[in-house]
Scaffold this motif. Structure first.
Motif, mmCIF file in Angstrom:
data_model
loop_
_atom_site.group_PDB
_atom_site.id
_atom_site.type_symbol
_atom_site.label_atom_id
_atom_site.label_comp_id
_atom_site.label_asym_id
_atom_site.label_seq_id
_atom_site.Cartn_x
_atom_site.Cartn_y
_atom_site.Cartn_z
ATOM 1 N N LYS A 126 0.784 -1.191 -0.033
ATOM 2 C CA LYS A 126 0.172 0.019 -0.147
ATOM 3 C C LYS A 126 0.659 1.441 0.123
ATOM 4 O O LYS A 126 1.906 1.294 0.746
ATOM 5 N N LEU A 127 0.613 2.027 -0.608
ATOM 6 C CA LEU A 127 1.313 3.376 -0.776
ATOM 7 C C LEU A 127 2.950 3.274 -1.177
ATOM 8 O O LEU A 127 3.595 4.022 -0.565
ATOM 9 N N PHE A 137 4.760 1.001 0.134
ATOM 10 C CA PHE A 137 5.338 0.515 1.387
ATOM 11 C C PHE A 137 5.718 -1.259 1.054
ATOM 12 O O PHE A 137 4.773 -1.821 0.773
ATOM 13 N N LEU A 176 2.616 -2.008 8.429
ATOM 14 C CA LEU A 176 2.442 -0.525 8.396
ATOM 15 C C LEU A 176 1.004 0.073 9.026
ATOM 16 O O LEU A 176 0.845 0.899 9.799
#
Lengths: 223, 322
Positions: B264-265, B267, B273
């Motif tokens: 996600k994003l 990462f 996270l």
């Protein structure tokens, strides 16, 4: 060119004549002690910080739990040292060294940049030599101000929150609240590392390659 | 006609097999919504007494309230638990129809093995190698650690923090309490100070809020968390097992959550996270590239500049000498 600009140029041109014929005392003891302590701590924090961020890879890094302990101790010492430096700067008036004095700031920046990118290869001398009143050229002053009063507070502040995560926001944008703190800490540390590389290299721009390093030990600047 | 007989035999066996497998499949999938509603309704009878409400307002005058106080079950917690969809009588199955309950009713309560036979065998084999089996085998059963009225296994939880809180409560319940520890420990065995034996672990208490004791105190492997609890000499001490790009948290605490999302994003290990920033494990690859690029370009710039300076200086000197 305005009268003001001409005045500024003349004032800086005047600095080319050292008052004692060869060297001037520019760095008091406390600045030198701070500088070397700061250098030692920053190097320690960079080495341990890299070991933590890139842990588990193939690179030969410092063992994780040891790196954590060293990083925490060195980090706390850096906080104390940073506060000391800011206070001492304010009390002694040394902070003025980091404020470029008008007029002609942009012009001096451009002239300095031209020297770094062109003049130095042709063997030209520094356009704005060091004086007791102005230890740094305009580009240096701006860069040091940026590092000390902008990047360092972010680095030190985010490091403190990292050490005491109970003060970090619980959650942000659906992710752990420590994330923005971690990103700021990482990014500011990388900026410090990039600065460190350029900073050490620019220290070879003295009268001799070793001159500026000596200045940081003795306090005397050689022309 | 022998062919026809064989055909009937095969068909008969097929029907019998389907008849046998269907209830098993239904059991694996859990009870239907109708069955759950029915169980909840039946459980109301039990909660009439075995709840705080029942204790405060006993439905019968002749209840032994002191005894009842130790036999209460929190209804919302039970209904949210894995066993909450079953009727109380699924386990408390004999001697509880009338009040007072029969004296040997408790002895007839079902065991875990009755429903979880296959799993129980595997767990027993792991437990036999566990540090708890060494001195405490006769004092330990599933319910020593697992409260069957509240347990919710990791795969049925949606947040790592809840899994951590539930599981660490079990370990710390004994290992962080002299009183409870003394109930199980061999005679004269003093509870080791938990903070002291973990003083090698930076921010130990923060770790215990973010990960389970069993992340380090169980061996890795298998399709479920092992019940072989390792003592301090055999427990994981390598920080990078979790604090690295290839973090073992993916197959431990976040095993079930990891299936939901992996990145996600930008990462790596973004499932971690979402609940915890784990140094070394949750890194943004784009940010890493930018930062490494910044440092590398500065270094390259300095090296090129220095090389040009040396070259120009040499050329100037040569020209001067000429």
């Amino acid at each position: 060119m305005t009268e003001e600009h001409r005045h500024g140029e003349r004032r800086h041109a005047d600095r080319r004549h050292p008052e004692d014929g060869g060297r001037i005392y520019i760095l008091p003891g406390w600045v030198r002690i701070w500088h070397w302590c700061n250098a030692l701590l920053i190097l320690t924090l960079i080495a341990t910080g890299i070991s933590l961020h890139f842990a588990g890879g193939k690179a030969p890094l410092i063992e994780f739990s040891l790196a954590v302990r060293i990083h925490n101790v060195a980090g706390l010492l850096l906080v104390v040292l940073y506060i000391f430096f800011v206070v001492a700067n304010a009390v002694t008036g040394n902070w003025w060294q980091f404020v470029p004095r008008p007029p002609g700031i942009l012009e001096r920046c451009l002239k300095q940049t031209r020297f770094y990118l062109w003049g130095v290869f042709k063997g030209e001398t520094e356009p704005y030599p060091v004086t007791r009143e102005e230890n740094f050229n305009t580009l240096q002053a701006i860069t040091y101000w940026f590092m000390i009063y902008l990047v360092m507070p972010v680095l030190v502040g985010s490091g403190l929150i990292f050490m005491f995560p109970q003060f970090a926001p619980g959650e942000m944008f659906g992710l752990d609240g420590l994330l923005p703190v971690a990103v700021l800490h990482y990014a500011s540390a990388c900026i410090v590392l990039a600065f460190l590389i350029a900073h050490v290299y620019l220290c070879t721009f003295g009268k001799k390659i070793s001159s500026t390093f000596k200045t940081m030990i003795t306090g005397w600047h050689e022309h | 006609m022998p062919d026809a007989g064989l055909k009937y035999l095969i068909r008969g066996l097929g029907v019998a097999l389907v008849g046998l497998l269907l209830p098993l499949a239904a059991l694996a999938a859990g009870p239907s919504p109708e069955a759950i509603a029915k169980a909840k309704l039946a459980n109301e009878q039990c909660f009439a007494c075995h709840s705080q409400e029942g204790l405060a307002h006993p439905p019968q005058a002749d209840l032994d309230l002191a005894k009842l106080r130790g036999l209460l079950v929190d209804k919302p917690t039970f209904e949210d638990a894995d066993h909450g969809k079953f009727a109380c009588t699924k386990c408390h199955n004999e001697g509880y129809d009338d009040f007072p309950h029969e004296k040997d009713a408790a002895d007839n309560t079902s065991t875990c093995q009755d429903c979880h036979a296959k799993k129980a065998d595997k767990i027993q084999a792991e437990f036999d190698k566990s540090v708890h089996a060494k001195h405490l085998a006769d004092k330990f059963s599933c319910t020593t650690c697992h409260d069957l009225h509240s347990i919710k296994v990791a795969k049925n939880q949606d947040e790592a923090r809840k899994i951590v809180a539930q599981d660490n409560r079990i370990c710390l319940g004994c290992h962080d309490s002299d009183q409870t520890f003394a109930r199980f420990a061999p005679e004269k065995k003093v509870r080791p100070p938990i903070d002291e034996i973990h003083d090698w672990l930076p921010n130990a208490r923060t770790h215990w809020k973010a990960v389970r004791c069993v992340e380090c105190h169980t061996p890795l492997g298998g399709d479920m968390l092992s019940h072989e609890i390792l003592n301090k000499d055999r427990a994981e001490r390598k920080c990078v097992s979790c604090h690295s790009a290839d973090t073992s948290l993916k197959v431990r605490l976040y095993r079930h959550l990891a299936k939901q999302e992996q990145e996600k994003l930008g990462f790596m290990n973004s499932v971690v996270l979402s609940e915890n920033y784990v140094i070394g494990a949750t890194r943004n690859l784009a940010l890493d590239s930018v930062m490494i690029g910044l440092v590398a370009l500065t270094l390259l710039g300095v090296l090129v500049h220095a090389a040009l300076r040396v070259l120009m200086h040499t050329l100037r000197r040569r020209k001067k000498d000429d």
